[in-house]
Design an enzyme around this catalytic site. Structure first.
Site, PDB file in Angstrom:
ATOM      1  CG  HIS A  65      -1.717   1.213   1.451  1.00  0.00           C
ATOM      2  ND1 HIS A  65      -3.046   1.307   1.100  1.00  0.00           N
ATOM      3  CD2 HIS A  65      -1.395   2.421   2.001  1.00  0.00           C
ATOM      4  CE1 HIS A  65      -3.498   2.508   1.417  1.00  0.00           C
ATOM      5  NE2 HIS A  65      -2.515   3.204   1.971  1.00  0.00           N
ATOM      6  CD  GLU A  66       1.876   3.479   3.642  1.00  0.00           C
ATOM      7  OE1 GLU A  66       2.130   4.565   3.064  1.00  0.00           O
ATOM      8  OE2 GLU A  66       0.851   3.299   4.319  1.00  0.00           O
ATOM      9  CG  HIS A 108       0.235   6.062  -0.673  1.00  0.00           C
ATOM     10  ND1 HIS A 108      -0.874   6.601  -1.275  1.00  0.00           N
ATOM     11  CD2 HIS A 108      -0.194   5.561   0.525  1.00  0.00           C
ATOM     12  CE1 HIS A 108      -1.930   6.441  -0.495  1.00  0.00           C
ATOM     13  NE2 HIS A 108      -1.543   5.806   0.602  1.00  0.00           N
TER      14      HIS A 108
END
Length: 292
Positions: free
Chosen positions: A139-140, A143
Site C-alpha cells: 500500500h505504501e 503511494h
C-alpha cells in the site's frame, strides 16, 4: 483533517506570514494579474516547503530510526520485502525507518518517487502477520510509485492559491466599502490594518472549507493505494490487513503526517474533513473491485 492535512500547519503559517507582507507592502492594490501571480507564488510556497522537508519532519515527529543495516531477522525481512516490491513497481528502493508506537501503522513520504521514505511502526511489526504486513508495505509502495505526495502538493498549492486570491479580492472590496467615508490622509494605516484583518479571517475560513477538496483527494488515493496493493500481493492479504487495523490502537502519529498513514483518523466528526475512508468502506471497495 489534516487533520486538516500533512501540510496545513505549515501552509497556514506561510499564508499568514505572506498576508502580512502583502498588506504592509500594498501588493493587494496591484492589478488582478499581479495578485494572481503573487497568490500562486505564496500559495505553493507552503506546500513545496512541506514536501521538501517531509522526510525530515516525519522522522522527527515519530522519532524514527533509519534502517541501513538489518540488526535482526524482522528487519532483514522488511528490507527484502520493500526491495522486491520496489523492483516490481520500477522505483528506487525507499529509505526504511522503524518507529516506536503501539498502533498498527505505516506511512510513506518524500519529495520524489525515487527518493522516498517508508516508516513502519513497531506495533505493526508485532501485531500483524507477515502477509498482512506485506500488504501494508505494498500500500505504501503504491503511494510512492503513484506519486501521491507530489500530486497532493500540487492540489494543496492550487487550493492555497485560490484561497489567497479570492480572500484578497473580497477583502479589498469590503475594506474599501467600510472605509469609503473616512479621511484619506488620516486613516491609511487603519485601512491597511482592516484589510489585513479581513483577509486573514477569510483565508482561515476559506482554507478550512477548501480542505474538503484536499481531503476528498486524500480519501480517494487511499482507495487506489489499497487496490494497487491488492494487485501486487493479493486482495485477500489487503483485506486481512484492513481487518487487522480495526483492532489497532487509535493512531498516535502527529497531524502533520497522519494523512499519509495506512491507518488514519477516519472517524472525523464531519466525514468531509476525514483524510481516510472508513475501514469498512475500504474493505467493501476491495471486495467489489471498485478501484481495481
Amino acid at each position: 483533517m489534516i487533520r486538516i492535512i500533512l501540510f496545513l500547519l505549515t501552509n497556514l503559517a506561510v499564508m499568514l506570514t505572506f498576508s502580512l507582507i502583502l498588506a504592509v507592502t500594498g501588493i493587494q492594490s496591484e492589478s488582478i494579474y499581479g495578485l494572481l501571480i503573487m497568490s500562486s507564488l505564496f500559495g505553493f510556497s507552503g506546500s513545496i516547503l512541506s514536501l521538501i522537508m517531509s522526510k525530515w519532519i516525519a522522522l522527527r515527529s515519530v522519532n524514527g530510526r533509519i534502517i541501513n543495516h538489518p540488526s535482526n531477522e524482522t528487519e532483514s525481512w522488511l528490507i527484502d520485502t520493500i526491495r522486491q516490491q520496489s523492483i516490481k513497481k520500477n522505483i528506487i528502493m525507499p529509505q526504511i525507518a522503524i518507529y516506536e508506537a503501539a498502533d498498527i501503522n505505516a506511512f510513506a513520504t518524500g519529495a520524489r518517487r525515487n527518493a522516498a521514505l517508508i516508516a513502519i511502526s513497531t506495533g505493526l511489526l508485532e501485531n500483524m502477520t507477515r502477509s498482512e504486513a506485506e500488504a501494508v508495505i505494498a500500500h505504501e509502495i503504491s503511494h510512492v510509485s503513484n506519486g501521491d505526495m507530489i500530486t497532493m502538493t500540487l492540489v494543496q498549492g492550487v487550493v492555497n492559491t485560490f484561497v489567497i486570491f479570492i480572500s484578497r479580492i473580497i477583502s479589498q472590496a469590503l475594506s474599501s466599502l467600510l472605509s469609503s467615508n473616512r479621511n484619506e490622509n488620516s486613516e491609511d494605516e487603519k485601512d491597511s490594518f482592516l484589510f489585513f484583518l479581513i483577509s486573514t479571517f477569510l483565508e482561515i475560513i476559506f482554507g478550512v472549507l477548501a480542505s474538503i477538496i484536499t481531503m476528498w483527494f486524500s480519501r480517494h488515493r487511499e482507495f487506489y493505494a489499497d487496490a494497487s496493493s491488492a494487485k501486487l500481493v493479493g486482495k485477500e492479504k489487503m483485506i486481512s490487513a484492513l481487518n487487522r487495523l480495526k483492532s489497532s490502537h487509535e493512531p498516535q502519529e502527529s497531524d502533520s503526517i497522519i494523512a499519509f498513514c495506512i491507518n488514519g483518523k477516519s472517524n472525523s466528526f464531519i466525514e468531509l474533513f476525514a483524510s481516510h475512508p472508513s475501514l469498512e468502506k475500504r474493505i467493501q471497495a476491495l471486495k467489489n473491485k471498485k478501484y481495481m
